[in-house]
Design a protein around this motif. Structure first.
Motif, PDB file in Angstrom:
ATOM      1  N   TYR A   5       0.729  -1.077   0.121  1.00  0.00           N
ATOM      2  CA  TYR A   5       0.152  -0.072  -0.034  1.00  0.00           C
ATOM      3  C   TYR A   5       0.768   1.206   0.096  1.00  0.00           C
ATOM      4  CZ  TYR A   5      -3.827  -3.221   0.834  1.00  0.00           C
ATOM      5  OH  TYR A   5      -4.654  -4.189   0.851  1.00  0.00           O
ATOM      6  N   PHE A   9       1.560   4.208  -6.395  1.00  0.00           N
ATOM      7  CA  PHE A   9       0.048   3.994  -6.045  1.00  0.00           C
ATOM      8  C   PHE A   9      -0.086   2.617  -6.375  1.00  0.00           C
ATOM      9  CE2 PHE A   9      -0.049   8.642  -5.920  1.00  0.00           C
ATOM     10  CZ  PHE A   9      -0.915   8.780  -4.796  1.00  0.00           C
ATOM     11  N   TYR A  10       0.434   2.072  -7.398  1.00  0.00           N
ATOM     12  CA  TYR A  10       0.199   0.791  -7.428  1.00  0.00           C
ATOM     13  C   TYR A  10       1.388  -0.041  -7.679  1.00  0.00           C
ATOM     14  CZ  TYR A  10       0.293   2.028 -12.330  1.00  0.00           C
ATOM     15  OH  TYR A  10       0.879   2.134 -13.705  1.00  0.00           O
ATOM     16  N   MET A  26     -10.211  -9.186 -16.762  1.00  0.00           N
ATOM     17  CA  MET A  26     -10.232  -9.711 -15.612  1.00  0.00           C
ATOM     18  C   MET A  26     -11.780 -10.078 -15.647  1.00  0.00           C
ATOM     19  SD  MET A  26      -8.057 -10.653 -13.102  1.00  0.00           S
ATOM     20  CE  MET A  26      -6.531  -9.935 -12.273  1.00  0.00           C
ATOM     21  N   TYR A  28     -15.369 -11.057 -13.672  1.00  0.00           N
ATOM     22  CA  TYR A  28     -16.244 -10.400 -12.721  1.00  0.00           C
ATOM     23  C   TYR A  28     -15.851 -10.371 -11.516  1.00  0.00           C
ATOM     24  CZ  TYR A  28     -20.609  -9.437  -9.892  1.00  0.00           C
ATOM     25  OH  TYR A  28     -21.550  -8.923  -9.112  1.00  0.00           O
ATOM     26  N   ILE A 273     -14.154   0.069 -10.978  1.00  0.00           N
ATOM     27  CA  ILE A 273     -15.469  -0.681 -10.638  1.00  0.00           C
ATOM     28  C   ILE A 273     -16.372   0.268  -9.790  1.00  0.00           C
ATOM     29  CG2 ILE A 273     -16.634  -2.411  -9.265  1.00  0.00           C
ATOM     30  CD1 ILE A 273     -14.780  -3.388 -11.736  1.00  0.00           C
ATOM     31  N   THR A 274     -15.790   1.035  -8.987  1.00  0.00           N
ATOM     32  CA  THR A 274     -16.694   2.177  -8.248  1.00  0.00           C
ATOM     33  C   THR A 274     -16.982   3.498  -9.126  1.00  0.00           C
ATOM     34  OG1 THR A 274     -14.712   2.570  -7.316  1.00  0.00           O
ATOM     35  CG2 THR A 274     -16.022   1.165  -6.001  1.00  0.00           C
TER      36      THR A 274
ATOM     37  N   ALA B 374     -10.207  -4.136 -12.872  1.00  0.00           N
ATOM     38  CA  ALA B 374     -11.004  -5.196 -12.286  1.00  0.00           C
ATOM     39  C   ALA B 374     -11.535  -5.356 -10.865  1.00  0.00           C
ATOM     40  CB  ALA B 374     -10.216  -6.723 -12.634  1.00  0.00           C
ATOM     41  N   PHE B 375     -12.129  -6.058 -10.691  1.00  0.00           N
ATOM     42  CA  PHE B 375     -12.934  -5.814  -9.272  1.00  0.00           C
ATOM     43  C   PHE B 375     -11.771  -5.978  -8.267  1.00  0.00           C
ATOM     44  CE2 PHE B 375     -14.932  -7.991  -5.710  1.00  0.00           C
ATOM     45  CZ  PHE B 375     -15.641  -6.977  -5.265  1.00  0.00           C
ATOM     46  N   LYS B 378      -8.142  -4.072  -8.809  1.00  0.00           N
ATOM     47  CA  LYS B 378      -6.917  -4.614  -9.693  1.00  0.00           C
ATOM     48  C   LYS B 378      -6.980  -3.849 -10.798  1.00  0.00           C
ATOM     49  CE  LYS B 378      -6.856  -9.169  -7.736  1.00  0.00           C
ATOM     50  NZ  LYS B 378      -8.031  -9.318  -7.042  1.00  0.00           N
ATOM     51  N   VAL B 405      -4.212  -1.353  -7.283  1.00  0.00           N
ATOM     52  CA  VAL B 405      -4.355   0.373  -7.093  1.00  0.00           C
ATOM     53  C   VAL B 405      -4.969   0.564  -5.748  1.00  0.00           C
ATOM     54  CG1 VAL B 405      -5.504   2.235  -8.068  1.00  0.00           C
ATOM     55  CG2 VAL B 405      -4.721   0.245  -9.588  1.00  0.00           C
ATOM     56  N   THR B 406      -4.034   1.247  -5.222  1.00  0.00           N
ATOM     57  CA  THR B 406      -4.886   1.715  -4.075  1.00  0.00           C
ATOM     58  C   THR B 406      -4.535   3.456  -3.952  1.00  0.00           C
ATOM     59  OG1 THR B 406      -2.803   1.458  -2.794  1.00  0.00           O
ATOM     60  CG2 THR B 406      -4.329  -0.194  -2.553  1.00  0.00           C
ATOM     61  N   THR B 407      -5.625   4.139  -3.689  1.00  0.00           N
ATOM     62  CA  THR B 407      -5.654   5.610  -3.783  1.00  0.00           C
ATOM     63  C   THR B 407      -5.938   6.257  -2.567  1.00  0.00           C
ATOM     64  OG1 THR B 407      -7.758   5.349  -4.709  1.00  0.00           O
ATOM     65  CG2 THR B 407      -6.024   5.602  -6.178  1.00  0.00           C
ATOM     66  N   GLY B 710     -17.820  -1.309  -0.552  1.00  0.00           N
ATOM     67  CA  GLY B 710     -17.466  -0.971  -1.755  1.00  0.00           C
ATOM     68  C   GLY B 710     -16.040  -0.544  -2.065  1.00  0.00           C
ATOM     69  N   ILE B 711     -16.001   0.578  -1.241  1.00  0.00           N
ATOM     70  CA  ILE B 711     -14.562   1.336  -1.396  1.00  0.00           C
ATOM     71  C   ILE B 711     -13.597   0.573  -1.070  1.00  0.00           C
ATOM     72  CG2 ILE B 711     -13.321   3.265  -0.551  1.00  0.00           C
ATOM     73  CD1 ILE B 711     -15.775   4.883  -0.153  1.00  0.00           C
ATOM     74  N   ALA B 714     -12.681  -1.829  -3.619  1.00  0.00           N
ATOM     75  CA  ALA B 714     -11.957  -1.302  -4.577  1.00  0.00           C
ATOM     76  C   ALA B 714     -10.390  -0.863  -4.499  1.00  0.00           C
ATOM     77  CB  ALA B 714     -12.596  -0.028  -4.947  1.00  0.00           C
ATOM     78  N   GLU B 715     -10.326  -0.907  -2.804  1.00  0.00           N
ATOM     79  CA  GLU B 715      -8.973  -0.563  -2.767  1.00  0.00           C
ATOM     80  C   GLU B 715      -8.270  -2.042  -2.313  1.00  0.00           C
ATOM     81  OE1 GLU B 715      -7.371   2.304  -2.068  1.00  0.00           O
ATOM     82  OE2 GLU B 715      -8.935   3.260  -3.426  1.00  0.00           O
ATOM     83  N   GLY B 716      -8.918  -3.060  -2.592  1.00  0.00           N
ATOM     84  CA  GLY B 716      -8.139  -4.265  -2.605  1.00  0.00           C
ATOM     85  C   GLY B 716      -8.426  -5.108  -1.192  1.00  0.00           C
ATOM     86  N   SER B 717      -8.854  -4.417  -0.068  1.00  0.00           N
ATOM     87  CA  SER B 717      -9.350  -4.989   1.131  1.00  0.00           C
ATOM     88  C   SER B 717     -10.569  -5.872   1.060  1.00  0.00           C
ATOM     89  CB  SER B 717      -9.293  -4.022   2.225  1.00  0.00           C
ATOM     90  OG  SER B 717      -8.210  -2.994   2.077  1.00  0.00           O
TER      91      SER B 717
END
Lengths: 322, 1143
Positions: A5, A9-10, A26, A28, A273-274, B374-375, B378, B405-407, B710-711, B714-717
Motif C-alpha cells: 500500500y 500508487f500501484y 479480468m 467479474y 469498478i466504483t 477489475a474488481f 486490480k 491500485v490503492t488510492t 465497496g470502497i 476497490a482498494e483491494g481489502s
C-alpha cells in the motif's frame, strides 16, 4: 497475497509473459484473466492466490484477436472475443470445458457486454462503421440488430451505460421489472462519440458528441455510483481525453471537459469498478490514473510506467512462457 | 493531401508539368477536393479551383497557419519556372481571390522537390536545378537560407526530405543517385551517399518515419541497391514512393511497370499490390490523416484514393480478389470536365466473403497498450515496449501486469486501525486515540461519548474475565485513593463531561461508603450496624434519619422494602425544602418526559445528564431519542452533532447514521470512514452488550456500509470489506457485492458459499429461471438471528447481576434462575459461567439470612427488570404498575413466580408475522430472598434492586394507572417492526445496563447536591479498572504472532461457520481468547505454556489442527490447570471447529 500500500500508487503483483497482447480482461470476480493476442488465441488464466494457471486456450479465430469481454457470471462463464478475421465468437464454459457458443461474422473492432439487467446482450463495433447488437433469446438463438454506418469509416469502441432507470435513481418498487432504457456509447473514425438508445425495440442515435479532432479510439461509460450524473470518458488519436457528463435525467445535455492532452495516441480508457478512477493508457506506454477531486477537477494521481521501478519490488513473480 | 491535423480531408491537385494529357490542354490550375466518406457516391467534391500561371512540379500542404479548428494551412507549389508560390487553401476554396499569399522566384529552374519540416511547420525546404536548395521560413518568405554550400558538380535536386525524428537534418538527392544529408545547425553536408555501382536516376528518398538514422533511397532502377535493404519486385523503374507515417512497416511504391506495391521495408516483402490501370502512376502518397488511405496519381489524369482496410463502404464493392479496395475515384483533375468512370474491377462473385485487406493488420489498428480495471482495485495493464523497428518477424513478447491500485491511503490506514480495534476488542484505546486526535470539539465530544459506551462494554467483558475472583466486599476495603484507576476515564476529558460527572458522583459515594465502613462500630454507626445485624431495617433507617444521614437512610430503606422506603422518602422530603427539591421530586417521580420535551435546547447537556443519571431504563432510550430528535430538528450542524451524542447515549445506531449523514458529507471515502468508525464502535458496543449481532435494519446504514465495503473492495481489502457488509440483507446490491467479494477472495474456500446473489441464468436453456429471491434457507437464517436478538434482551439483565460475575455460586435470589439460559443463544456461558440452579444458597459466601417479616421485593433481583418488557397481563391480580418496568416492585408479588413468562417476542413483534416465536421461558418460583444481612457486600448486592419511585409517589406519576388494562403501558410502547429499529425497543440496548440508570436509587445527603448511587456498576467499574489498565499494555512482540494466528483462525472459522451454534461458540471464543491475551500482556504464563502455545500457533498456521490438538493436550496435561483454564479449553474448541470446517 502481495499487497503493498505504499507509494507508488500501484505495484505489480504478478505478471504473465505471453505473446503480443491486444486486450486483457479480468472476469467479474477478478479471479480469472482472459487475454487475447496476435497469435489468434484467447487464453484464460486463473490468477487466484498469486498464481497464473493457464486454464483455457481458445482457438477459433483466424486473425489477431482484438478484444475480449466477460459476461456477467449469472449467465455462466461466457466470454466474447472479436478478431481481425471479422468474427465475433462467444465462448462458454460447460463443465470446465470451453466451447464456441456462437459465432458472428462481420465485426471486429470492439465487443462489450451489456449490464446483466438487460439479459445477455452484446454490442459489437466494426471497422466498417457498423454496430451490431446480439441478444440471447434462449435456445441457442441470438437476435441480431445492426446499426449500419454508425460511424463513418469505422467504429472503434462501444461501451454500455449502467442499467439505470431514468428519472428514478433510488430503489425501484420491487416486484416489477424496472423499465430500463438501454443505452450505450460508441466512438469511431469520424471523430465522433455517439450515444445510442433503444426505443420500441429499435436502436436510434440519441446524441452526437463532438470534440475530438481525430479518431476516437475508446469510450468508457462510467459505472453508476448512485449519483444522477452520467459520465463518459473518450480518448482519441489526437491525444485528448474528454470526460463527458450529463446531469440531466433525460440525458440530453452533455458537457465535455478536457481531462488532458497527451502527446501521443490515447488507446484506452477504463473506469474502476466504483467509477471514481479512470485509467488512461496511451501510445507512450504509460498508464495514468485520474481521479476527480472535490471541486470537479481531474487530477492525475499516478504516473508510473510499468517496468520502471515497480516491477523490481516483487520477488516472487512468475512468468509463463509462451 | 491536407496535413494530418486538417479535417475534413482535402486533396489538393496541381496541374503537373512535364506531362501532357490526352487533351493537350495547356492551362494550369490548382484544385482542391474534399473527401467526404459519409457521402455514398464515389465522386469527390471539387471545393475550389485556382488557375495558375505555371504548371507545378511539386505541391505540398503544410500545417503552417492552420487554425485551431483544423482548417487552413498553406499550400506551397513549386512551378516549372522556378517560382515558389504560397497559397491559402481556404481562399482557394472560398473565392479564389487573394489566394496567393507569397511568391518567390529565387530558384532558377523548375522546383521539383518540396518538403516541410515536421517539427517547425514554418520551415520548408525546396530543391531545384543546379543543386539549389533553399530553406524557407514562411514567416519571412523573402529571404531563404541555404543548408550549405552547393554540392559540386551542380545537379538537379529531385528530392528533399526532412528527417522525421531530428528536426535539423535534411537530406537531398539528385537524379544521378547521389544523396546528401545536411545538418542545418552546422550549415554543411554531413554525409554524402552515392551508389557507385549504378549510375542511376534517383527518384525518391525517404527517411524512416521512426528511426532517425535510416534513410531509404529509391533508385530509378529495378534492382537498385541500398546499404540496408534492397526491395526488388518492380520490373521497371520506380516513380514514387511513400512511407506510411502511421506504420513504418508499410511502404508504397509505384513504378513504370504500372504496379503499385506495398512493402514491408523491414523484411523486404511485398505485402500486397494495388490494382491499377495500365498507366504509370507518378505519385503515390499516404494520407497523413487517415492512415488507411492512399492516393495515387496516374498519367491518365486520374487520382485514385485507396483504402488498405476492408469495410463495407460503397467502395467495398470495388474490393478485388487481391484484397485491395479502392475507395474512391475522382474527377479528372485537369479540367477536361470529363468524369472518368470508377475503376472497373471485376467484382468478386462471392461478395460476402470478406477477407481482411492486409494479412497483418496495420499498426494503427493494433492496440499497443491497454489498462483495464477489475474488481478489487486490480488494474490489468499490458504494453508494447517501444522497440526499434521490428527486425524480428516473430511476435514481440508482451507482459500483462496485474496491479493493485490503492488510492485512499489514509482511508485504508484508518480502516485498518478500526478493523484492528474491532477485532481485538480494544475499543477504549481506540476511542482514546480518537479523542486525542479529534480535529474539532464536536468530534471530540462524540468520541468521548463513544468511549463511555465502550467503557460500559468493557465492564461487560470484565464480567466474564474476572468472574469469581474478587467479591465486591473486598473492593470496598480499599480507599479511593488507593484505587487510582479512576484516572483512566478522568484523563479522557478536558472539560467536565457527564460521564465525568457521573464518575465524580460515584467517587463521592465511594468516599461516603468507605467512611461508613471505617466507622463501623462507633456510636451511631455502631447502633445502625447493630440494627442491621439483627435485620431491623426500620430502626436503622430511623437512626440514620435522625442523625441526618439521609443517604444511608434511603439506602437502608431500599433494602428494607417498599413501605419503609416510601416512608423514608416522605420523611426526607418533608424535611428538605430547598431549591433542589423540585429536581429531586422530578428525580423521584421519574418524570423526565416533560423535561426532555420542553427544556431549553441550550440546556440539552443537563437534560441528557439527568436522563443518564435518573431515567428509567425502559424510557431512557426513548427519552434520549426524543431529545436527539428535538436537537436534530433544529437543523444546524452543531445541534445535529449534539443530537448524535444523544443517539449515542441511546444506542440508536440508525438515528445516529441518519443524523450524521444528513449533515456531514459521507460521499468521500474519508467522510464515510468518519461515520463508519463511529457507527461500528457504537454497534459493537451494543453487540457485545447484547451478546449478539445487531442486524442492520436501517436502509441508510445498510447503504453506507455497503458503500464503505465497496470502497474497501476497490482498494483491494476484500476480506475486510466482507465484514462490513450488512448481514442477511436481501437487497440485490448487497447480495451481489457479497457474492462478488466471496468469489474474489484469493484464498478460496474460506467460508461456505453465500447464497447466490443473483439467479444464475442458464443460457443453454430456452427460458431463464424466474426470479425467486430470498430462498428458504435465508429466511431460516433470519429467524435464527431474531431469536438471538430477542434473547439478548435478557442478557444484559442476567449478565449484569453484580454478584454473578463475582460469585458464580447459586444465589439465593433465584435471579438468574428465573431465566434459565434459553438455549444456545443465551450468553450465559461467557458471562456468568454455568447456568445457575435456582436453589438458594449463599452469595458471597455468607450464610443465607432468611428475613421473615421483610417483604421480599427489595430483593427482587435485577433479572426481574426484563419482566417490564412483558405485558403486565402476565400478572393477573397484581396492582397495575406505573411503569411496565416497575412490575417487580409490586409488594409481595407471588404471581410473578408462577406461570410461564410470556415470551418477549410477543411484546415486540419481531421480524414480522413470519418470524418464529421465541420459546416461552418457564419461570421457576422465585425463592423468597433473604433479607437482613448487614454485611456490606450484601448490602451492595441488595442495592441492585431497582425501585421506581413512582410507586412511592403514585400521585405525581404521569401515567394514569387506574382503569388501564394491565397490558396498557406496555402495549402502548410496543411498536410493530423489528425491536432494534423502534425507539421504544431501544431501551433494550446497552443503555439499560448503564448502572446509574438501572440501579439508581436516590441518596440525598446534605453535603452532596445530587448523588447517584450506582452500586452495581460501581462495583463492576472498580472491578474492571485494574483489568482495564492491564489491557493498555501491549502484548510482547514475540507473542503477537499468537494473537494474530488465533484471531485469524477464529475469524476464518466465523466466516466459514454455517450453523448459529458454531457461530456463537466462535463469538464466545473470540472473547475468551482475551484471557490469553491478558495473560500474555501480564507476561504471567510459564515458559512451558508459551512454548506450547507457539507450537499450536504454528500448527494452526499450517492448518495442521490434528497436530495442534495433540500439542494442546500435552500442554494441558503438563501445566497447572488453573493457569490455563481460562483459555485453553476454548482454544481446543476453536481448533476442533477449524478442523471440522477445514478452514
Amino acid at each position: 497475497c502481495l499487497y503493498f500500500y505504499s507509494s507508488p500508487f500501484y505495484v505489480i503483483v504478478k505478471y504473465l509473459k505471453i505473446s503480443e497482447q491486444h486486450d486483457a480482461q479480468m472476469d467479474y470476480y477478478g479471479t480469472r484473466l482472459a487475454t487475447c493476442s496476435s497469435d489468434r488465441t484467447v487464453k484464460i488464466f486463473d490468477v487466484r492466490n498469486g498464481g497464473q494457471i493457464l486454464v483455457a486456450d481458445l482457438r477459433g479465430h483466424e486473425g489477431p484477436v482484438w478484444q475480449v469481454a466477460w459476461a456477467h457470471p449469472m449467465f455462466g462463464n461466457i466470454l466474447a472475443s472479436c478478431s481481425y478475421d471479422r468474427k465475433v465468437i462467444i465462448w462458454k464454459e460447460e463443465n470446465g470445458a470451453w466451447d464456441k457458443m456462437y459465432e458472428y461474422t462481420g465485426h471486429e473492432s470492439s465487443v462489450c457486454w451489456g449490464p446483466y439487467d438487460f439479459g445477455l446482450i452484446l454490442a459489437c463495433g466494426s471497422s466498417d462503421g457498423a454496430i451490431s447488437l446480439l441478444t440471447f433469446t434462449g435456445d441457442q438463438q441470438w437476435d441480431v440488430k445492426k446499426i449500419s454506418n454508425a460511424h463513418t469509416i469505422g467504429c472503434n469502441a462501444v461501451s454500455w451505460a449502467p442499467a439505470v432507470v431514468p428519472g428514478s435513481l433510488i430503489d425501484q418498487p420491487s416486484g416489477q421489472k424496472p423499465n430500463y432504457v438501454k443505452r450505450f456509447v460508441s466512438g469511431g473514425c469520424d471523430n465522433l462519440v455517439k450515444l445510442w438508445k433503444e426505443e420500441d425495440g429499435q436502436w436510434k442515435e440519441d446524441q452526437k458528441l463532438e470534440a475530438h479532432s481525430d479518431w476516437v479510439r475508446d469510450v468508457g461509460w462510467a459505472p453508476s455510483i448512485g449519483l444522477p450524473t452520467s459520465t463518459i470518458a473518450s480518448c482519441s488519436q489526437d491525444g485528448r481525453v474528454f470526460i463527458w457528463t450529463c446531469d440531466d435525467p433525460a440525458g440530453n445535455t452533455w458537457t465535455a471537459k478536457l481531462l488532458h492532452k497527451f502527446n501521443d495516441v490515447v488507446w484506452h480508457v477504463s473506469w474502476s469498478i466504483t467509477g471514481n478512477i479512470l485509467a488512461v493508457s496511451g501510445g507512450d506506454n504509460k498508464v495514468t490514473l485520474w481521479k476527480e477531486s472535490m471541486d470537479g477537477q481531474w487530477a492525475c494521481i499516478s504516473d508510473v510506467s510499468k517496468g520502471q521501478g515497480a516491477v523490481s519490488t516483487i520477488t516472487d513473480t512468475q512468468q509463463i512462457e509462451q | 493531401m491536407s496535413p494530418a491535423g486538417h479535417h475534413p480531408i482535402y486533396l489538393a491537385l496541381g496541374t503537373s508539368a512535364q506531362q501532357l494529357d490526352a487533351s493537350f490542354n495547356t492551362t494550369a490550375a490548382l484544385e482542391i477536393f474534399e473527401m467526404d466518406f459519409s457521402d455514398p457516391s464515389l465522386d469527390m467534391q471539387l471545393k475550389g479551383s485556382l488557375p495558375t500561371s505555371n504548371r507545378l512540379h511539386s505541391i505540398v500542404w503544410v500545417n503552417f497557419g492552420m487554425g485551431a479548428d483544423g482548417t487552413g494551412g498553406r499550400l506551397v507549389g513549386g512551378s516549372e519556372n522556378g517560382t515558389l508560390t504560397v497559397y491559402n487553401p481556404e481562399d482557394i476554396m472560398n473565392s479564389g481571390a487573394e489566394a496567393v499569399v507569397g511568391q518567390s522566384d529565387k530558384h532558377t529552374g523548375p522546383v521539383r522537390a518540396l518538403d516541410f519540416n515536421p517539427f517547425q511547420n514554418n520551415l520548408l525546404a525546396s530543391g531545384a536545378n543546379d543543386s539549389e536548395i533553399y530553406i524557407w521560413d514562411l514567416n519571412n518568405f523573402s529571404s531563404p537560407m541555404t543548408p550549405g554550400a552547393k554540392t559540386q558538380p551542380a545537379e538537379d535536386i529531385s528530392v528533399v526530405s526532412w528527417n522525421r525524428q531530428v528536426q535539423h537534418i535534411l537530406a537531398s538527392a539528385n537524379p544521378s543517385g547521389k544523396a546528401v544529408v545536411w545538418d542545418l545547425r552546422k550549415n554543411e553536408p554531413i554525409i554524402k551517399i552515392s551508389d557507385h555501382s549504378n549510375r542511376m536516376h534517383c527518384s525518391g528518398m525517404l527517411w524512416h518515419p521512426e528511426v532517425a538514422t535510416q534513410l531509404v533511397l529509391m533508385w530509378d532502377l529495378r534492382f537498385a541497391t541500398s546499404p540496408l535493404k534492397v526491395l526488388e519486385n518492380h520490373t521497371r523503374g520506380i516513380l514514387s514512393i511513400s512511407w506510411s507515417q502511421a506504420d513504418s512497416e508499410l511502404l508504397l511504391s509505384s513504378a513504370k511497370d504500372n504496379r503499385i506495391l506495398c512493402w514491408n521495408p523491414n523484411t523486404g516483402e511485398v505485402i500486397y499490390e494495388l490494382p491499377t490501370t495500365n498507366q504509370w502512376c507518378f505519385d503515390v502518397q499516404w494520407c497523413p490523416r487517415n492512415p488507411a488511405l492512399l492516393s495515387a496519381a496516374s498519367f491518365d489524369g486520374r487520382i485514385t484514393v485507396y483504402s488498405v482496410m476492408g469495410g463495407s463502404l460503397k467502395a467495398q464493392q470495388q474490393s478485388t480478389a487481391d484484397k485491395i479496395s479502392s475507395s474512391f475515384d475522382t474527377m479528372d483533375p485537369f479540367g477536361t470536365g470529363q468524369v472518368l468512370p470508377p475503376l472497373q474491377v471485376p467484382q468478386p462473385a462471392a461478395q460476402d466473403t470478406i477477407v481482411p485487406p492486409l494479412k497483418k493488420p496495420p499498426k494503427w489498428v493494433r492496440r499497443p497498450v491497454g489498462a483495464s480495471f477489475a474488481f478489487g482495485g486490480k488494474l490489468i495493464t499490458f504494453e508494447n515496449p517501444k522497440l526499434p523497428p521490428a527486425q524480428s518477424p516473430q511476435p514481440i513478447p508482451r507482459q500483462v501486469f496485474v496491479s493493485q491500485v490503492t488510492t485512499e491511503t489514509e482511508f485504508l490506514q484508518r480502516s485498518r486501525e478500526l478493523q484492528a480495534a474491532l477485532q481485538s476488542g480494544s475499543f477504549n484505546n481506540y476511542c482514546q486515540a480518537k479523542i486525542q486526535n479529534a480535529k474539532s470539539d464536536a468530534e471530540q465530544d462524540i468520541w468521548k461519548f463513544l468511549l463511555v459506551c465502550t467503557y460500559v462494554l468493557t465492564l461487560r467483558l470484565g464480567d466474564a474475565r474476572t468472574s469469581g475472583s474478587v467479591s465486591p466486599a473486598d473492593f470496598f476495603s480499599q480507599t479511593p485513593k488507593e484505587n487510582s484507576n479512576f484516572q483512566i476515564p478522568v484523563s479522557c476529558g478536558k472539560t467536565p463531561h457527564l460521564f465525568l460527572v457521573q464518575l465524580l458522583l460515584i467517587l463521592a459515594l465511594f468516599k461516603y461508603l468507605t467512611a461508613c465502613h471505617c466507622v463501623y462500630f462507633q456510636d451511631t454507626d455502631g447502633l445502625i450496624s447493630q440494627a442491621l445485624l439483627v435485620g431491623n431495617f426500620e430502626g436503622a433507617v430511623d437512626l440514620c434519619l435522625n442523625d441526618g444521614r439521609y443517604a444511608e437512610a434511603i439506602l437502608l430503606a431500599i433494602s428494607g422494602g417498599e413501605e419503609l422506603l416510601k416512608k423514608t422518602q416522605q420523611k426526607y422530603l418533608s424535611k428538605q425544602k430547598n431549591s433542589i427539591s423540585m429536581l429531586i421530586s422530578s428525580v423521584v417521580t421519574q418524570n423526565w418526559r416533560d423535561i426532555v420535551q420542553s427544556c431549553e435546547l441550550d440546556n440539552w447537556k443537563e437534560a441528557l445528564a439527568a436522563l443518564l443519571t435518573y431515567a428509567h431504563p425502559e424510557d431512557f432510550a426513548r427519552l434520549c431519542d426524543t431529545l436527539g430528535g428535538r436537537l436534530e430538528r433544529e437543523g444546524t450542524e452543531k445541534r445535529c452533532l449534539q443530537a448524535c451524542l444523544c443517539y449515542i447515549c441511546s444506542g440508536n445506531v440508525e438515528k445516529l447514521v441518519e443524523c450524521w449523514a444528513l449533515h456531514r458529507d459521507c460521499s468521500s471515502p474519508l467522510g464515510l470512514e468518519d461515520l463508519v468508525e463511529k457507527v461500528m464502535m457504537l454497534r459493537k458496543s451494543i453487540e457485545r452488550l447484547r451478546n449478539s449481532e445487531v442486524a442492520v435494519q436501517s436502509p441508510i446504514l445498510a447503504e453506507k456500509l455497503t458503500c464503505y465495503a465497496g470502497i474497501l473492495a476497490a482498494e483491494g481489502s476484500l476480506s475486510t470489506a466482507m465484514t462490513y457488509l450488512p448481514e442477511n440483507s436481501d437487497q440485490p446490491g448487497i447480495m451481489m457485492l457479497r457474492d462478488r467479494l466471496f468469489h474474489a477472495q484469493e484464498e478460496a474456500a474460506i467460508g461456505q458459499q453465500p447464497p447466490n446473489s443473483f439467479n444464475r441464468v442458464s443460457v443453454s436453456t430456452a427460458k431463464p429461471a424466474p426470479a425467486a429471491q430470498a430462498p428458504a434457507p435465508k429466511a431460516q437464517i433470519m429467524a435464527d438471528y431474531i431469536i438471538q436478538c430477542t434473547n439478548s434482551y435478557l442478557c444484559p439483565y442476567t449478565g449484569f447481576l453484580p454478584h454473578q460475575p463475582f460469585q458464580p455460586q447459586p444465589m439465593s435470589m433465584g435471579g438468574p434462575s428465573a431465566f434459565p439460559p434459553p438455549g444456545p443463544s443465551m450468553p450465559a456461558a461467557n458471562l456468568s459461567g454455568p447456568p445457575l440452579p435456582p436453589s438458594s444458597s449463599t452469595p458471597g459466601g455468607l450464610p443465607p439470612m432468611p428475613s421473615p417479616g421483610v417483604p421480599p421485593t427489595g430483593f427482587m433481583p435485577s433479572t426481574s427488570v426484563p419482566s417490564g418488557l412483558m405485558p403486565p397481563s402476565s400478572q393477573p391480580g397484581a396492582p397495575v404498575p406505573m411503569y411496565p418496568g416497575g412490575l417487580h416492585n409490586q409488594g409481595p408479588a407471588p404471581p410473578m413466580a408462577s406461570g410461564p413468562y410470556t415470551p418477549l417476542g410477543s411484546g415486540y413483534p419481531q421480524g414480522g408475522p413470519g418470524a418464529p416465536a421465541v420459546k416461552p421461558f418457564p419461570a421457576p418460583a422465585v425463592a423468597p430472598p433473604p433479607t437482613g444481612t448487614c454485611h456490606v457486600g450484601h448490602l451492595f448486592k441488595r442495592s441492585v434492586t431497582f425501585i421506581p419511585f413512582a410507586h412511592v409517589y403514585p400521585n405525581i406519576s404521569r401515567y394514569p394507572c387506574d382503569g388501564i388494562p394491565s397490558g396498557g403501558p406496555s402495549a402502548s410502547r410496543s411498536r410493530p417492526g423489528p425491536p432494534w429499529s423502534s425507539p421504544g425497543a431501544q431501551c433494550a440496548g446497552w443503555c439499560v445496563t448503564r448502572g446509574p440508570s438501572e440501579f439508581s436509587t436516590v441518596t440525598l445527603t446534605a453535603n452532596m447536591s445530587v448523588t447517584c448511587i450506582c452500586i452495581s456498576c460501581f462495583a463492576q467499574l472498580l472491578q474492571q479498572l485494574p483489568a482495564e489498565r492491564v489491557e493498555q499494555k501491549e502484548i510482547p512482540a514475540e507473542h503477537m504472532v499468537l494473537k494474530s494466528t488465533f484471531d485469524s483462525l477464529v475469524q476464518r472459522c466465523q466466516l466459514a461457520a454455517g450453523d448459529p451454534q458454531t457461530k456463537r461458540k466462535l463469538d464466545d471464543a473470540a472473547k475468551r481468547l482475551g484471557y490469553l491475551y491478558d495473560k500474555l500482556r501480564e507476561q504471567s504464563l510459564s515458559h512451558n505454556i508459551l512454548n506450547g502455545l507457539h507450537e499450536i500457533s504454528r500448527c494452526v498456521a499450517s492448518q495442521n489442527y490434528q497436530r495442534g490438538l495433540e500439542v494442546h493436550t500435552q500442554v494441558v496435561s503438563s501445566s497447572n490447570f488453573s493457569e490455563i483454564s481460562a483459555f485453553m479449553p476454548i482454544l481446543k474448541v476453536v481448533m476442533t471447529i477449524a478442523n471440522k470446517l477445514g478452514v
